[in-house]
Design a protein around this motif. Structure first.
Motif, PDB file in Angstrom:
ATOM      1  N   ARG A 155      17.184  62.181  -5.628  1.00 59.26           N
ATOM      2  CA  ARG A 155      16.088  61.237  -5.435  1.00 59.26           C
ATOM      3  C   ARG A 155      16.484  60.183  -4.417  1.00 59.26           C
ATOM      4  NH1 ARG A 155      12.068  61.574  -9.465  1.00 59.26           N
ATOM      5  NH2 ARG A 155      12.686  62.851 -11.254  1.00 59.26           N
ATOM      6  N   SER A 156      15.473  59.665  -3.751  1.00 57.46           N
ATOM      7  CA  SER A 156      15.659  58.581  -2.786  1.00 57.46           C
ATOM      8  C   SER A 156      14.991  57.332  -3.314  1.00 57.46           C
ATOM      9  CB  SER A 156      15.066  58.974  -1.429  1.00 57.46           C
ATOM     10  OG  SER A 156      15.150  57.893  -0.510  1.00 57.46           O
ATOM     11  N   LEU A 157      15.739  56.217  -3.356  1.00 61.51           N
ATOM     12  CA  LEU A 157      15.235  54.942  -3.853  1.00 61.51           C
ATOM     13  C   LEU A 157      15.058  54.001  -2.670  1.00 61.51           C
ATOM     14  CD1 LEU A 157      16.443  56.284  -6.439  1.00 61.51           C
ATOM     15  CD2 LEU A 157      17.059  53.990  -7.194  1.00 61.51           C
ATOM     16  N   ASP A 158      13.819  53.702  -2.333  1.00 67.32           N
ATOM     17  CA  ASP A 158      13.503  52.792  -1.240  1.00 67.32           C
ATOM     18  C   ASP A 158      13.500  51.369  -1.789  1.00 67.32           C
ATOM     19  OD1 ASP A 158      12.711  51.529   1.049  1.00 67.32           O
ATOM     20  OD2 ASP A 158      10.729  52.479   1.171  1.00 67.32           O
ATOM     21  N   LEU A 159      14.400  50.523  -1.270  1.00 69.33           N
ATOM     22  CA  LEU A 159      14.538  49.168  -1.791  1.00 69.33           C
ATOM     23  C   LEU A 159      13.405  48.250  -1.365  1.00 69.33           C
ATOM     24  CD1 LEU A 159      18.379  48.529  -1.478  1.00 69.33           C
ATOM     25  CD2 LEU A 159      17.083  49.701  -3.262  1.00 69.33           C
ATOM     26  N   LYS A 160      12.507  48.717  -0.496  1.00 71.84           N
ATOM     27  CA  LYS A 160      11.348  47.912  -0.124  1.00 71.84           C
ATOM     28  C   LYS A 160      10.255  47.964  -1.180  1.00 71.84           C
ATOM     29  CE  LYS A 160      12.126  48.515   4.846  1.00 71.84           C
ATOM     30  NZ  LYS A 160      11.574  49.049   6.114  1.00 71.84           N
ATOM     31  N   GLU A 161      10.309  48.962  -2.058  1.00 71.61           N
ATOM     32  CA  GLU A 161       9.345  49.045  -3.144  1.00 71.61           C
ATOM     33  C   GLU A 161       9.706  48.047  -4.228  1.00 71.61           C
ATOM     34  OE1 GLU A 161       8.927  52.980  -4.549  1.00 71.61           O
ATOM     35  OE2 GLU A 161       8.410  53.829  -2.579  1.00 71.61           O
ATOM     36  N   GLU A 162       8.667  47.548  -4.888  1.00 72.70           N
ATOM     37  CA  GLU A 162       8.865  46.454  -5.839  1.00 72.70           C
ATOM     38  C   GLU A 162       9.737  46.867  -7.018  1.00 72.70           C
ATOM     39  OE1 GLU A 162       6.154  43.222  -8.360  1.00 72.70           O
ATOM     40  OE2 GLU A 162       5.207  44.813  -7.170  1.00 72.70           O
ATOM     41  N   GLU A 163       9.612  48.111  -7.473  1.00 69.27           N
ATOM     42  CA  GLU A 163      10.406  48.552  -8.623  1.00 69.27           C
ATOM     43  C   GLU A 163      11.896  48.615  -8.299  1.00 69.27           C
ATOM     44  OE1 GLU A 163       7.840  50.060  -7.420  1.00 69.27           O
ATOM     45  OE2 GLU A 163       6.282  50.200  -8.981  1.00 69.27           O
ATOM     46  N   ASN A 164      12.245  48.813  -7.014  1.00 73.98           N
ATOM     47  CA  ASN A 164      13.644  48.961  -6.622  1.00 73.98           C
ATOM     48  C   ASN A 164      14.251  47.693  -6.028  1.00 73.98           C
ATOM     49  OD1 ASN A 164      13.323  51.689  -7.341  1.00 73.98           O
ATOM     50  ND2 ASN A 164      12.680  52.231  -5.267  1.00 73.98           N
ATOM     51  N   MET A 165      13.485  46.628  -5.930  1.00 71.86           N
ATOM     52  CA  MET A 165      14.002  45.392  -5.338  1.00 71.86           C
ATOM     53  C   MET A 165      15.147  44.761  -6.112  1.00 71.86           C
ATOM     54  SD  MET A 165      10.675  43.422  -3.799  1.00 71.86           S
ATOM     55  CE  MET A 165       9.804  44.084  -2.360  1.00 71.86           C
ATOM     56  N   PRO A 166      15.253  44.927  -7.449  1.00 73.17           N
ATOM     57  CA  PRO A 166      16.417  44.355  -8.139  1.00 73.17           C
ATOM     58  C   PRO A 166      17.757  44.865  -7.640  1.00 73.17           C
ATOM     59  CG  PRO A 166      14.717  44.875  -9.733  1.00 73.17           C
ATOM     60  CD  PRO A 166      14.248  45.403  -8.411  1.00 73.17           C
ATOM     61  N   LEU A 167      17.776  45.993  -6.927  1.00 74.50           N
ATOM     62  CA  LEU A 167      19.030  46.498  -6.374  1.00 74.50           C
ATOM     63  C   LEU A 167      19.397  45.822  -5.055  1.00 74.50           C
ATOM     64  CD1 LEU A 167      18.529  50.337  -6.981  1.00 74.50           C
ATOM     65  CD2 LEU A 167      19.662  48.681  -8.466  1.00 74.50           C
ATOM     66  N   TYR A 168      18.444  45.181  -4.420  1.00 76.21           N
ATOM     67  CA  TYR A 168      18.683  44.576  -3.102  1.00 76.21           C
ATOM     68  C   TYR A 168      18.891  43.069  -3.187  1.00 76.21           C
ATOM     69  CZ  TYR A 168      17.907  43.241   1.772  1.00 76.21           C
ATOM     70  OH  TYR A 168      18.046  42.712   3.036  1.00 76.21           O
ATOM     71  N   TYR A 169      18.141  42.400  -4.050  1.00 71.98           N
ATOM     72  CA  TYR A 169      18.231  40.938  -4.141  1.00 71.98           C
ATOM     73  C   TYR A 169      19.185  40.549  -5.266  1.00 71.98           C
ATOM     74  CZ  TYR A 169      14.225  40.814  -1.017  1.00 71.98           C
ATOM     75  OH  TYR A 169      13.393  40.974   0.061  1.00 71.98           O
ATOM     76  N   PRO A 170      19.879  39.410  -5.109  1.00 73.48           N
ATOM     77  CA  PRO A 170      19.855  38.484  -3.970  1.00 73.48           C
ATOM     78  C   PRO A 170      20.702  39.004  -2.808  1.00 73.48           C
ATOM     79  CG  PRO A 170      21.391  37.689  -5.610  1.00 73.48           C
ATOM     80  CD  PRO A 170      20.767  38.932  -6.183  1.00 73.48           C
ATOM     81  N   GLU A 171      20.249  38.694  -1.600  1.00 75.49           N
ATOM     82  CA  GLU A 171      20.995  39.132  -0.416  1.00 75.49           C
ATOM     83  C   GLU A 171      22.364  38.469  -0.349  1.00 75.49           C
ATOM     84  OE1 GLU A 171      18.855  39.219   3.278  1.00 75.49           O
ATOM     85  OE2 GLU A 171      16.935  39.104   2.252  1.00 75.49           O
TER      86      GLU A 171
END
Length: 373
Positions: free
Chosen positions: A73-89
């Motif tokens: 599977r591919s997880l796009d961090l721009k989607e709202e469900e996957n944003m917890p993996l990107y933030y905080p920068e």
């Protein structure tokens, strides 16, 4: 003799008290270490052997797995469900994103990175990546320091040099396993791969570079200690990274399944519509396989029969209602309901009845009750 005894007694007392003093010193150092670790979760990532053993799972024997399917599977961090993996920068006092956590553990030699082989992943010592080669390959700046021994070398990466803003997606490799020990279908995430989105020197669209694979079981003890923010409306950090993946709170798009030709969906299907249809078909196959494992219990069967009975009674009540409407429309002026034969006979019978009544009234004599003189 008295002087000799007096001199020996303090020495014996001191010798007996030495183990107690050592125990007190060990206890005091343990408490200090725990306090320091609890004040800053980001800087302290040391986990004891006992804590690691809590997250270790017993390996399932191949004899207990009659069916398995490997899905990427591919997880796009721009989607709202996957944003917890990107933030905080940027890391805060008690929180950091997933890629910074991975890089910190790699530089501390607490986890191991494996080569990305595009569908032929093998998690053995042969495919372990050297940290220096990894940093050089993706142009990550680092500082090299010699360790205590001549053979050990430390690689220090400053927080500003970690390219966390360029890691905009992840690959996850998961196994859907039918475990006949409990007769259940479970999904197990086996590995995680960060994807680097980097623009070239001459601009243009960003190119994607899969970096390396990290075994999920190696990363899990550290992810279970890192709490994250999963909701914009509720700012309480109730979930960890481990909870996030274990509860499948992410939104992952299937881009590949293990097949004989080792081809992705993009290689197998030339249009986006066909790829989406193939993804939906794979999801439906997994759902149908899980639904076919169990025989329906009597309760749902009885409920289904009750629903059919309700439908039949509703249909019959509808027919009765129409008959009542027909009957109510054929009511006489006195409020009595006429029979079906009278309704079918029509107006001719009603005329005959009226004529018969009129004829009977003419034939019968009318007598007066008043006296005549």
């Amino acid at each position: 003799m008295k002087i000799a005894v007096k001199g020996v007694i303090p020495v014996l007392c001191l010798f007996m008290a030495m183990p107690l003093l050592r125990a007190q010193n060990n206890n005091s150092s343990t408490v200090r270490t725990g306090v320091v670790g609890s004040t800053n979760n980001t800087s302290s990532s040391s986990i004891s052997v006992r804590a690691k053993s809590l997250y270790e799972k017993e390996a399932i024997s191949p004899a207990d797995i009659p069916w398995m399917r490997v899905i990427y599977r591919s997880l796009d961090l721009k989607e709202e469900e996957n944003m917890p993996l990107y933030y905080p920068e940027e890391p805060t006092e008690n929180q950091e994103n997933l890629f910074r956590l991975i890089m910190r553990l790699l530089t501390e030699n607490k986890i191991v990175a494996y080569e990305y082989l595009d569908g032929r992943e093998v998690f053995t010592d042969q495919y372990k990546m050297n940290l220096k080669d990894l940093l050089d390959k993706f142009h990550i700046l680092y500082e090299e320091k010699e360790g205590r021994t001549s053979k050990s070398t430390r690689y220090i990466v400053n927080e500003s040099d970690v390219p966390s803003n360029e890691v905009l997606s992840y690959y996850i490799r998961e196994k859907w396993i039918f475990d006949q020990r409990n007769s259940g279908l479970t999904s197990v995430i086996e590995a995680i791969c960060p994807i680097l989105h980097r623009v070239g020197d001459f601009g243009g669209d960003a190119m994607t570079y899969p970096m390396f694979w990290i075994k999920y079981d190696d990363l899990r003890p550290y992810m279970a200690q890192q709490y994250i923010l999963t909701n914009n409306e509720n700012n309480v950090q109730n979930y960890t990274y481990d909870d996030y993946f274990k509860m499948r709170m992410f939104e992952g798009k299937i881009y590949k399944t293990t097949n004989l030709r080792n081809m992705s969906l993009m290689q197998l299907y030339d249009t986006a519509e066909k790829q989406d249809s193939a993804r939906a078909g794979i999801e439906k196959q997994l759902q149908n396989f899980e639904n076919s494992l169990w025989v329906k219990s009597p309760a749902p069967v009885e409920q289904a029969s009750k629903d059919t009975d309700k439908k039949t009674t509703t249909a019959s009540s509808g027919q009765n209602a129409t008959e009542k409407e027909v009957k109510s429309s054929v009511r006489s002026s006195r409020g009595t309901t006429t029979s079906r034969s009278s309704v079918k006979s029509g107006s001719s019978k009603s005329v005959k009845s009226k004529s018969s009544r009129s004829s009977s009234s003419k034939s019968a004599p009318i007598r007066s009750v008043r006296r005549t003189r």
